[in-house]
Design an enzyme around this catalytic site. Structure first.
Site, PDB file in Angstrom:
ATOM      1  N   CYS A  59     -79.118  59.451  78.270  1.00  0.00           N
ATOM      2  CA  CYS A  59     -78.044  60.531  78.078  1.00  0.00           C
ATOM      3  C   CYS A  59     -78.634  61.834  78.762  1.00  0.00           C
ATOM      4  O   CYS A  59     -79.658  62.287  78.144  1.00  0.00           O
ATOM      5  CB  CYS A  59     -77.416  60.577  76.698  1.00  0.00           C
ATOM      6  SG  CYS A  59     -76.443  61.930  76.493  1.00  0.00           S
ATOM      7  N   CYS A 113     -76.775  48.179  82.189  1.00  0.00           N
ATOM      8  CA  CYS A 113     -76.770  47.393  81.306  1.00  0.00           C
ATOM      9  C   CYS A 113     -77.135  48.094  79.848  1.00  0.00           C
ATOM     10  O   CYS A 113     -78.168  48.458  79.616  1.00  0.00           O
ATOM     11  CB  CYS A 113     -77.740  46.245  81.576  1.00  0.00           C
ATOM     12  SG  CYS A 113     -77.806  45.063  80.132  1.00  0.00           S
ATOM     13  N   CYS A 115     -78.242  64.480  75.504  1.00  0.00           N
ATOM     14  CA  CYS A 115     -79.251  64.407  74.547  1.00  0.00           C
ATOM     15  C   CYS A 115     -80.400  63.647  74.675  1.00  0.00           C
ATOM     16  O   CYS A 115     -81.416  63.674  73.666  1.00  0.00           O
ATOM     17  CB  CYS A 115     -78.396  64.029  73.259  1.00  0.00           C
ATOM     18  SG  CYS A 115     -78.024  62.230  73.197  1.00  0.00           S
ATOM     19  N   CYS A 138     -74.077  62.466  71.054  1.00  0.00           N
ATOM     20  CA  CYS A 138     -73.611  63.673  71.139  1.00  0.00           C
ATOM     21  C   CYS A 138     -72.367  63.768  71.793  1.00  0.00           C
ATOM     22  O   CYS A 138     -71.712  64.893  72.118  1.00  0.00           O
ATOM     23  CB  CYS A 138     -74.679  64.367  72.308  1.00  0.00           C
ATOM     24  SG  CYS A 138     -74.566  63.601  73.988  1.00  0.00           S
ATOM     25  N   CYS A 158     -71.426  58.729  74.624  1.00  0.00           N
ATOM     26  CA  CYS A 158     -72.929  58.669  73.808  1.00  0.00           C
ATOM     27  C   CYS A 158     -72.458  58.886  72.294  1.00  0.00           C
ATOM     28  O   CYS A 158     -71.750  59.573  72.017  1.00  0.00           O
ATOM     29  CB  CYS A 158     -73.575  59.870  74.183  1.00  0.00           C
ATOM     30  SG  CYS A 158     -75.356  60.047  73.363  1.00  0.00           S
TER      31      CYS A 158
HETATM   32 ZN   LIG Z   1     -76.116  61.817  74.183  1.00  0.00          ZN
END
Ligand SMILES: [Zn+2]
Length: 171
Positions: free
Chosen positions: A134, A157, A137, A92, A89
């Site tokens: 995510c 995707c 976060c 984070c 990510c």
């Molecule tokens: Zn994240």
């Protein structure tokens, strides 16, 4: 002081106030409401204010991750990244997807058939699509569809702007 000059100064002050108002955001985005029962790897969570995300992320990253926008197809170098490694990510650094499950979908977006661990991401309904966020976060990452390859039949995707790539270290 002439009336004209007073008018000009007032106009400039007004424009300045509007710029500051826009920059700091009169109504900061409220924290994202996770689905009840959403977990994350090791229970890790990163929660920041809208202001902090705006400061940390690039404009393009923020637009995708917290504005829910979709980057232009083929705009991310990660779409054609085929080396071994892990996709994290961009907000984070939560590990999200492995190159082992990446496949060429010819959509113009980085595509995977599975998350690196089940609870690295969570999904939510988004109109007639399913949004992927995510799990650490809550940032928007992309969407998941049911037209992917075996073994899962899923196609995550994703927006390359929401990801960073870490090359696998040689053993
Ligand atoms: Zn994240």
């Amino acid at each position: 002081m002439s009336t004209n000059r007073l008018f000009l100064i007032s106009a400039l002050l007004l424009i300045g106030a509007l710029v500051l108002y826009g920059y700091y955001g009169a109504t900061p985005r409220p924290p994202h409401q996770r689905p009840p029962g959403a977990t994350s790897p090791l229970g890790r969570r990163v929660v920041k204010t809208d202001r902090a995300w705006r400061d940390q992320l690039s404009r393009a990253q923020y637009a995708v991750m917290w504005g829910g926008e979709t980057e232009w197809p083929n705009s991310s170098a990660l779409t054609t990244e085929h080396r071994a490694g892990t996709y994290h990510c961009a907000g984070c650094h939560n590990p999200l997807f492995s190159s082992a499950t990446k496949f060429e979908s010819h959509t113009g977006w980085p595509s995977f058939y599975a998350a690196i661990v089940d609870n690295a991401v969570y999904t939510e309904p988004d109109g007639n699509r399913t949004e992927v966020r995510c799990a650490v976060c809550d940032a928007h990452l992309g969407h998941v569809f049911n037209d992917g390859p075996d073994p899962t039949g899923l196609r995550y995707c994703l927006n390359g702007d929401a990801l960073t790539f870490a090359l696998a270290t040689k053993k």
